[in-house]
Design an enzyme around this catalytic site. Structure first.
Site, PDB file in Angstrom:
ATOM      1  N   MET A  79       4.130   2.484 -11.115  1.00  0.00           N
ATOM      2  CA  MET A  79       2.960   1.958 -10.431  1.00  0.00           C
ATOM      3  C   MET A  79       2.304   0.816 -11.214  1.00  0.00           C
ATOM      4  O   MET A  79       1.914  -0.201 -10.639  1.00  0.00           O
ATOM      5  CB  MET A  79       1.945   3.078 -10.203  1.00  0.00           C
TER       6      MET A  79
ATOM      7  N   ARG B  84       1.745  -3.020 -10.058  1.00  0.00           N
ATOM      8  CA  ARG B  84       0.454  -3.700 -10.008  1.00  0.00           C
ATOM      9  C   ARG B  84       0.536  -5.090 -10.633  1.00  0.00           C
ATOM     10  O   ARG B  84      -0.059  -6.033 -10.118  1.00  0.00           O
ATOM     11  CB  ARG B  84      -0.611  -2.835 -10.704  1.00  0.00           C
TER      12      ARG B  84
ATOM     13  N   TYR C 174      -2.498  -2.588  -1.287  1.00  0.00           N
ATOM     14  CA  TYR C 174      -1.504  -1.620  -1.784  1.00  0.00           C
ATOM     15  C   TYR C 174      -1.383  -1.593  -3.301  1.00  0.00           C
ATOM     16  O   TYR C 174      -1.932  -2.429  -3.994  1.00  0.00           O
ATOM     17  CB  TYR C 174      -0.172  -1.748  -1.077  1.00  0.00           C
ATOM     18  N   GLU C 175      -0.691  -0.527  -3.777  1.00  0.00           N
ATOM     19  CA  GLU C 175      -0.615  -0.191  -5.212  1.00  0.00           C
ATOM     20  C   GLU C 175      -2.006   0.093  -5.790  1.00  0.00           C
ATOM     21  O   GLU C 175      -2.280  -0.208  -6.947  1.00  0.00           O
ATOM     22  CB  GLU C 175       0.089  -1.303  -6.013  1.00  0.00           C
ATOM     23  N   GLY C 176      -2.853   0.686  -4.976  1.00  0.00           N
ATOM     24  CA  GLY C 176      -4.225   0.985  -5.383  1.00  0.00           C
ATOM     25  C   GLY C 176      -5.143  -0.141  -4.963  1.00  0.00           C
ATOM     26  O   GLY C 176      -5.004  -1.262  -5.430  1.00  0.00           O
TER      27      GLY C 176
END
Length: 432
Positions: free
Chosen positions: A128, A132, A276-278
């Site tokens: 992850m 990012r 996305y990806e947080g």
């Protein structure tokens, strides 16, 4: 990771993994938003899947990680029987249409555990965090391509005359690049691209040091700095990328809003990077809550030390004053700003949530300011040594624009961050 009822809050995850006699697991559940979850570009697709063991504790501490292939792999490496992991639908998205984003059903699919039971989230975050950094790079690429298209168009498109008098006297109108606000939009994209590229390269160097430097202390500090900068790379560069692609679309006027020029696609494609990806709010909470307040600002001070070294090195250089003074002042303000928010957050955690997004942008400008000051330092030295390469002149001009027109955003951000949570949380009458 993602399930229909469960995005950022992975503690709500329901996909289950049941042990099989041979040490593998039978995995059942539904996932959504799986980029390239199904396609025919490769003979096999290998999924990394988060799921819960039967005896797993509740919440995020009870999640395990599994490898689930589309086709089982035989001992000799050949493909075996089809694993019951299927695409059940494609999401119809605002952008990134070249990537099939799938809803996935796992109906007793066979998987192999990665790492230890109930430690899957920590393992997944290795991927992850790399993702990012990659998302920041994705927005950087969109910023650059949007800028290049808008620049070419602005040089060619004739509209009106310059406010200071005709520039293209042999033509019926001047190219729009003569207009100050068109230049502002172009320079905004250029500055965000240059700053983002410098930050990405800086992070790449830190990653090399973290993995390969012979000194353990350097490896540790480099790893800490990358961890601190990762939410800034993800959120600040993607926020800037969306603003830049919008600005570049605006350069095209009405032509930017129709498909044939391609600019509207850059805007649509850039929009997902904030999500996305947080989401970028999650990145902001990670930066302020975990990375800064979580260690009482220890790693932030190490970043401040780097900036301080540059300030000390160039502080008496008059040519560098316009680049050094802003980051020197913000560097001094950052400690008080952080301490103030941390103290308020200790009394009421909502204060951290209310300030986090603004805080990240202030931190982002501090880092970009440091990058632009370093670029200006190199450019001035090269020019003093006799270089006539326009590359260095362009770097100086971009840095001057950035500090004059974009960096001052920090003052409104610090003010709104200090405004607190009350005006957000005591609003039931508005949000009834």
């Amino acid at each position: 990771l993602t399930e229909p009822h469960c995005g950022t809050d992975l503690g709500l995850l329901r996909t289950k993994a049941e042990p099989l006699p041979d040490g593998s697991y039978k995995i059942t559940g539904n996932k959504i938003f799986i980029s390239a979850g199904e396609h025919d570009f490769t003979a096999n697709i290998v999924h990394l899947v988060l799921a819960r063991l039967p005896d797993a504790p509740k919440g995020s501490k009870g999640i395990s990680l599994f490898v689930v292939p589309k086709f089982m792999v035989n001992a000799d490496g050949s493909l075996g029987e089809r694993n019951p992991v299927f695409c059940t639908a494609l999401e119809h998205k605002m952008g990134i249409h070249g990537n099939a984003t799938c809803a996935i059903s796992l109906d007793g699919a066979v998987g192999t555990m990665v790492g230890e039971p109930n430690k899957g989230l920590a393992a997944m975050f290795v991927m992850m965090n790399a993702a990012r950094l990659g998302v920041g790079n994705q927005s950087l690429g969109l910023t650059e391509v949007a800028f290049q298209n808008a620049l070419a168009y602005a040089k060619d498109r004739l509209q009106m005359r310059s406010l200071s008098g005709k520039k293209a006297k042999d033509k019926e109108a001047d190219p729009i690049i003569v207009h100050p606000d068109v230049r502002k939009m172009l320079l905004t994209a250029r500055a965000y691209a240059d700053g983002g590229r410098a930050l990405q390269v800086f992070c790449a160097l830190l990653l090399d040091k973290a993995h390969h430097h012979p000194d353990e202390k350097v490896r540790k500090e480099s790893d800490e700095l990358v961890a601190l900068l990762t939410p800034i790379v993800k959120a600040f560069i993607t926020d800037n990328g969306f603003a830049a692609t919008n600005a570049c679309m605006q350069v095209f006027g009405g032509h930017g809003y129709i498909k044939e020029w391609g600019m509207e696609q850059f805007v649509r494609d850039a929009r997902i990077n904030l999500i996305y990806e947080g989401t970028n709010t999650v990145q902001s909470l990670d930066l302020l809550g975990r990375k800064v307040l979580g260690d009482q600002g220890a790693v932030l001070k190490k970043l401040g030390k780097l900036i301080g070294q540059l300030v000390q090195e160039e502080g008496v250089n008059e040519q560098m004053a316009e680049f050094i003074n802003p980051i020197a002042i913000l560097g001094e303000q950052m400690t008080k700003f952080t301490t103030e928010i941390g103290f308020k957050g200790f009394q009421n955690p909502d204060e951290v949530g209310a300030a986090a997004v603004d805080y990240l942008r202030v931190a982002g400008h501090l880092v970009f300011g440091y990058m632009f000051a370093r670029m200006a330092q190199v450019a001035l030295r090269q020019i003093a040594a006799g270089s006539q390469d326009p590359f260095y002149t362009a770097k100086l001009q971009t840095a001057r624009f950035y500090f004059a027109k974009l960096f001052p955003e920090i003052y409104s951000l610090m003010r709104t961050a200090r405004a607190g949570s009350k005006v957000l949380m005591e609003t039931d009458a508005v949000l009834a």
